[in-house]
Design an enzyme around this catalytic site. Structure first.
Site, PDB file in Angstrom:
ATOM      1  N   CYS A  80     -11.920 -23.554 -19.228  1.00 54.27           N
ATOM      2  CA  CYS A  80     -11.582 -23.038 -20.561  1.00 54.27           C
ATOM      3  C   CYS A  80     -10.093 -22.668 -20.671  1.00 54.27           C
ATOM      4  CB  CYS A  80     -12.510 -21.882 -20.904  1.00 54.27           C
ATOM      5  SG  CYS A  80     -12.651 -21.631 -22.673  1.00 54.27           S
ATOM      6  N   HIS A 170     -18.022 -22.936 -19.268  1.00 51.57           N
ATOM      7  CA  HIS A 170     -17.953 -21.935 -18.184  1.00 51.57           C
ATOM      8  C   HIS A 170     -19.146 -22.012 -17.227  1.00 51.57           C
ATOM      9  CE1 HIS A 170     -14.769 -19.342 -19.977  1.00 51.57           C
ATOM     10  NE2 HIS A 170     -15.240 -19.806 -21.111  1.00 51.57           N
ATOM     11  N   GLU A 172     -19.299 -20.852 -14.373  1.00 55.81           N
ATOM     12  CA  GLU A 172     -19.352 -19.590 -13.612  1.00 55.81           C
ATOM     13  C   GLU A 172     -20.219 -18.544 -14.313  1.00 55.81           C
ATOM     14  OE1 GLU A 172     -16.917 -20.626 -15.442  1.00 55.81           O
ATOM     15  OE2 GLU A 172     -15.875 -18.989 -16.445  1.00 55.81           O
TER      16      GLU A 172
HETATM   17  N1  GLN Z   1      -9.454 -19.203 -26.528  1.00 55.73           N
HETATM   18  C1  GLN Z   1      -8.950 -18.945 -25.205  1.00 55.73           C
HETATM   19  C2  GLN Z   1      -7.534 -19.448 -25.053  1.00 55.73           C
HETATM   20  O1  GLN Z   1      -7.050 -20.127 -25.900  1.00 55.73           O
HETATM   21  C3  GLN Z   1      -9.833 -19.576 -24.162  1.00 55.73           C
HETATM   22  C4  GLN Z   1     -11.195 -18.944 -24.181  1.00 55.73           C
HETATM   23  C5  GLN Z   1     -11.871 -18.861 -22.853  1.00 55.73           C
HETATM   24  O2  GLN Z   1     -11.257 -19.029 -21.805  1.00 55.73           O
HETATM   25  N2  GLN Z   1     -13.138 -18.517 -22.885  1.00 55.73           N
HETATM   26  O3  GLN Z   1      -6.894 -19.150 -24.086  1.00 55.73           O
END
Ligand code: GLN
Length: 195
Positions: A80, A170, A172
Site C-alpha cells: 500500500c 494488506h 499483513e
Molecule cells: N493512502 C495512503 C497513502 O497514500 C496509503 C494507505 C495505506 O497504506 N493503507 O500513503
C-alpha cells in the site's frame, strides 16, 4: 544461514508485518536508521502514509541506503503506502520515493466513499486470497519487465519485478501468510543465485 527480513518502522503498520514474518520463521528487524540495514536480506515497507514515511526516510538518510543495499541484492516488498514509495511515477505528486519499480500509481484512487473494502483475489502461484484494501492506491500502468500477479477489476494489485514486490492490499492484516512466504522465497532465491 538464517534469513533476516527487516521492516521499515518509521510509521504505519510495521508491527503486523513483523508478526507475520515471525510466523514464516525468519529473523526480523525493525529498521529506523541506515545502520539497521546492515544485516538484513530483505526489506518490507509497510502501509501507512506514504508522504510521512517518505519524508522521514529522507530525514534519516534511509532512502539512499535502501537503494544502495537493493542494488547489492536486497529484496524489497512494499504494501500500500510501501508500494507508492517503490513506484517510479506517483500520478500528480512530487513526494519523495525510492523509484525501484517502473509503475505509475495513483494514491487513494478507489474513491472516498469506499475507504476500505475486502475482496477475494486470485494470485498467480498462490491461489485465492482475501485482499484487504485501505485507502488504497491504484496501479494505473506497469512498464516493461513488471509482472502482474493479481488484478482486481482489471487493475494490477500485486506486481513483481525480479526481487521487488508491491501490493496495493494488506496481507499483513489477514491470518494468511502465503504472500509473506512468497516474499521470503524471493529473498532466499536471490541469495541462492549468488552462491
Ligand atoms: N493512502 C495512503 C497513502 O497514500 C496509503 C494507505 C495505506 O497504506 N493503507 O500513503
Amino acid at each position: 544461514m538464517m534469513t533476516t527480513i527487516g521492516v521499515l518502522a518509521l510509521q504505519g503498520d510495521f508491527r503486523e508485518h513483523i508478526e507475520m514474518l515471525k510466523k514464516c520463521k525468519v529473523n526480523t528487524a525493525e529498521i529506523r536508521l541506515p545502520e539497521d540495514l546492515k544485516d538484513i536480506d530483505g526489506l518490507i515497507i509497510p502501509g501507512g502514509e506514504s508522504t510521512v514515511m517518505g519524508n522521514l526516510m529522507q530525514r534519516h538518510n534511509l532512502g539512499r541506503e535502501i537503494i544502495k543495499k537493493h542494488k547489492s541484492g536486497m529484496a524489497v516488498y512494499g504494501t500500500c503506502a510501501g508500494a507508492i514509495l517503490l513506484a517510479k511515477d506517483i500520478l500528480g505528486s512530487r513526494q519523495p520515493r525510492l523509484n525501484l519499480l517502473d509503475i505509475s500509481i495513483k494514491r487513494n484512487d478507489y474513491g472516498r466513499q469506499i475507504d476500505s473494502f475486502e475482496s477475494e483475489l486470485k494470485i498467480e502461484g498462490i491461489g485465492n486470497f482475501s485482499g484487504i484494501f485501505i485507502r488504497a492506491p491504484v496501479i494505473e500502468k506497469v512498464n516493461k519487465g513488471v509482472k502482474v500477479l493479481s488484478r482486481l477489476n482489471s487493475k494490477p494489485v500485486l506486481v513483481q519485478k525480479e526481487n521487488v514486490l508491491a501490493s496495493t492490499f494488506h496481507p499483513e492484516l489477514t491470518r494468511d501468510k502465503r504472500v509473506h512466504e512468497y516474499f521470503v522465497r524471493l529473498v532466499r532465491k536471490k541469495f541462492m543465485i549468488g552462491v
